[in-house]
Design a protein around this motif. Structure first.
Motif, PDB file in Angstrom:
ATOM      1  N   TYR A 214       0.824  -1.212   0.000  1.00 40.80           N
ATOM      2  CA  TYR A 214       0.000   0.000   0.000  1.00 40.80           C
ATOM      3  C   TYR A 214       0.854   1.256   0.000  1.00 40.80           C
ATOM      4  O   TYR A 214       0.677   2.150  -0.845  1.00 40.80           O
ATOM      5  CB  TYR A 214      -0.923  -0.015   1.217  1.00 40.80           C
ATOM      6  N   HIS A 215       1.804   1.353   0.933  1.00 37.64           N
ATOM      7  CA  HIS A 215       2.549   2.601   1.100  1.00 37.64           C
ATOM      8  C   HIS A 215       3.620   2.804   0.031  1.00 37.64           C
ATOM      9  O   HIS A 215       3.880   3.953  -0.361  1.00 37.64           O
ATOM     10  CB  HIS A 215       3.176   2.654   2.492  1.00 37.64           C
ATOM     11  N   PHE A 216       4.221   1.748  -0.478  1.00 37.12           N
ATOM     12  CA  PHE A 216       5.185   1.927  -1.557  1.00 37.12           C
ATOM     13  C   PHE A 216       4.474   2.283  -2.862  1.00 37.12           C
ATOM     14  O   PHE A 216       5.036   2.992  -3.699  1.00 37.12           O
ATOM     15  CB  PHE A 216       6.051   0.673  -1.720  1.00 37.12           C
ATOM     16  N   HIS A 217       3.254   1.800  -3.032  1.00 36.66           N
ATOM     17  CA  HIS A 217       2.471   2.219  -4.201  1.00 36.66           C
ATOM     18  C   HIS A 217       2.146   3.706  -4.106  1.00 36.66           C
ATOM     19  O   HIS A 217       2.218   4.431  -5.111  1.00 36.66           O
ATOM     20  CB  HIS A 217       1.183   1.401  -4.292  1.00 36.66           C
ATOM     21  N   LEU A 218       1.807   4.174  -2.898  1.00 37.47           N
ATOM     22  CA  LEU A 218       1.561   5.605  -2.707  1.00 37.47           C
ATOM     23  C   LEU A 218       2.805   6.412  -3.059  1.00 37.47           C
ATOM     24  O   LEU A 218       2.730   7.446  -3.719  1.00 37.47           O
ATOM     25  CB  LEU A 218       1.157   5.883  -1.259  1.00 37.47           C
ATOM     26  N   MET A 219       3.961   5.943  -2.589  1.00 35.94           N
ATOM     27  CA  MET A 219       5.203   6.665  -2.845  1.00 35.94           C
ATOM     28  C   MET A 219       5.498   6.744  -4.346  1.00 35.94           C
ATOM     29  O   MET A 219       5.816   7.816  -4.878  1.00 35.94           O
ATOM     30  CB  MET A 219       6.363   5.977  -2.130  1.00 35.94           C
ATOM     31  N   ILE A 220       5.383   5.634  -5.039  1.00 33.75           N
ATOM     32  CA  ILE A 220       5.722   5.598  -6.463  1.00 33.75           C
ATOM     33  C   ILE A 220       4.775   6.466  -7.287  1.00 33.75           C
ATOM     34  O   ILE A 220       5.171   7.056  -8.296  1.00 33.75           O
ATOM     35  CB  ILE A 220       5.717   4.140  -6.970  1.00 33.75           C
ATOM     36  N   THR A 221       3.524   6.575  -6.851  1.00 32.31           N
ATOM     37  CA  THR A 221       2.551   7.399  -7.575  1.00 32.31           C
ATOM     38  C   THR A 221       2.511   8.839  -7.067  1.00 32.31           C
ATOM     39  O   THR A 221       1.672   9.628  -7.525  1.00 32.31           O
ATOM     40  CB  THR A 221       1.141   6.785  -7.472  1.00 32.31           C
ATOM     41  N   GLY A 222       3.389   9.189  -6.124  1.00 29.28           N
ATOM     42  CA  GLY A 222       3.479  10.568  -5.651  1.00 29.28           C
ATOM     43  C   GLY A 222       2.271  11.026  -4.869  1.00 29.28           C
ATOM     44  O   GLY A 222       1.895  12.201  -4.939  1.00 29.28           O
ATOM     45  N   SER A 223       1.661  10.116  -4.110  1.00 29.18           N
ATOM     46  CA  SER A 223       0.454  10.460  -3.364  1.00 29.18           C
ATOM     47  C   SER A 223       0.636  10.170  -1.877  1.00 29.18           C
ATOM     48  O   SER A 223       1.528   9.421  -1.476  1.00 29.18           O
ATOM     49  CB  SER A 223      -0.752   9.652  -3.874  1.00 29.18           C
ATOM     50  N   VAL A 224      -0.230  10.772  -1.081  1.00 27.18           N
ATOM     51  CA  VAL A 224      -0.400  10.365   0.308  1.00 27.18           C
ATOM     52  C   VAL A 224      -1.813   9.798   0.426  1.00 27.18           C
ATOM     53  O   VAL A 224      -2.600   9.862  -0.520  1.00 27.18           O
ATOM     54  CB  VAL A 224      -0.192  11.540   1.289  1.00 27.18           C
ATOM     55  N   ALA A 225      -2.136   9.219   1.566  1.00 27.15           N
ATOM     56  CA  ALA A 225      -3.416   8.504   1.711  1.00 27.15           C
ATOM     57  C   ALA A 225      -4.612   9.397   1.384  1.00 27.15           C
ATOM     58  O   ALA A 225      -5.541   8.975   0.681  1.00 27.15           O
ATOM     59  CB  ALA A 225      -3.530   7.943   3.126  1.00 27.15           C
TER      60      ALA A 225
END
Length: 284
Positions: A214-225
């Motif tokens: 979940y969190h590495f996908h957020l990082m790679i897509t430049g997003s926060v929750a």
């Protein structure tokens, strides 16, 4: 690094979760290197030394990244003096709780009682918010926890299933309720204690694995929750730039040790959007 002045957990759930981490991580570390490893390899042999060194490498990273996550002040408190007189502009807003102008991508946390730079979420296991200044350490903390629990799972299978005498249905009950069986004295043997640690590590592997995805996908897509939940992708500037935003300019070696300096791209106040970024590229 700016250190948080108040690092103690502010809620009961934070306190219990942090207490669990502070107790279970050293216990698992002891179990793996001082109980399981000597049973699998002769003490002093090459493979014993290799696994012992790797186990300590993981422990240093888990403890170090956890410590930096907890200690890093990622709030706007240390910036209030410089931004309190700022005018509300594009992306900025006035926070009535902080009585200050908050920059883009910052949100107020009721538990921490302050606005957090690039706030992702409030983590009960660290008792603090994950934001711009400690995002790197949180990601490396869960990554090394996942590696450690997966590593433990592979070797624990050889050890645990050799010491357990399987008796149906009692053994099933012991596996499903290992903590209750041990704490309430139904079976307070070392074997049951080891089984409890084994089950905890398996659950930890599944949980940290899901967190990493979940969190590495957020990082790679430049997003926060918050941005992901609201379909906001305007800060997605490409995978490499997104990773540098979270892990810093030396992102490719931050997994080695938490003590490696990796300068972040900015101060967490000003953010490029993908539209402005593309316009800058066209004008070059």
């Amino acid at each position: 690094m700016i250190v948080r002045k108040k690092i103690l957990p502010k809620t009961i759930s934070d306190g219990l979760s942090m207490g669990f981490i502070l107790i279970i991580v050293p216990l698992i570390y002891w179990f793996e290197l001082w109980v399981v490893l000597p049973e699998l390899y002769e003490v002093g042999s090459l493979w014993y030394i290799v696994h012992f060194i790797f186990g300590n490498f993981l422990m240093i990273n888990i403890v170090g990244n956890f410590t930096y996550t907890v200690l890093s002040d990622t709030s706007i408190r240390h910036l209030i003096l410089s931004i309190k007189n700022a005018k509300i502009k594009n992306g900025w807003r006035f926070c009535s709780s902080c009585e200050a102008v908050a920059p883009p991508r910052s949100w107020h946390c009721q538990i921490c009682n302050t606005c957090i730079l690039k706030r992702d979420h409030h983590c009960i296991f660290t008792g603090c918010c994950i934001g711009y200044n400690n995002h790197r350490y949180f990601l490396m903390f869960i990554l090394h926890l996942f590696i450690a629990t997966t590593y433990s799972f592979c070797y624990n299978n050889y050890y645990i299933w050799n010491i357990i005498n399987f008796e149906f249905p009692l053994s099933i009950v012991k596996i499903i309720f290992p903590l209750a069986i041990f704490v309430f004295g139904f079976d307070d043997s070392w074997e049951q204690f080891y089984l409890m640690l084994y089950i905890v590590s398996v659950v930890g592997m599944c949980f940290t694995g899901a967190l990493c995805i979940y969190h590495f996908h957020l990082m790679i897509t430049g997003s926060v929750a918050y941005e992901r939940n609201h379909g906001n992708q305007k800060y997605n500037l490409g995978w490499r730039h997104n990773i540098e935003d979270a892990l810093g300019k030396r992102w490719f070696i931050t997994w080695l040790f938490p003590y490696i300096n990796s300068e972040l791209l900015n101060d967490g106040l000003l953010w490029e959007t993908n539209s402005s970024w593309m316009n800058n590229l066209k004008n070059r």
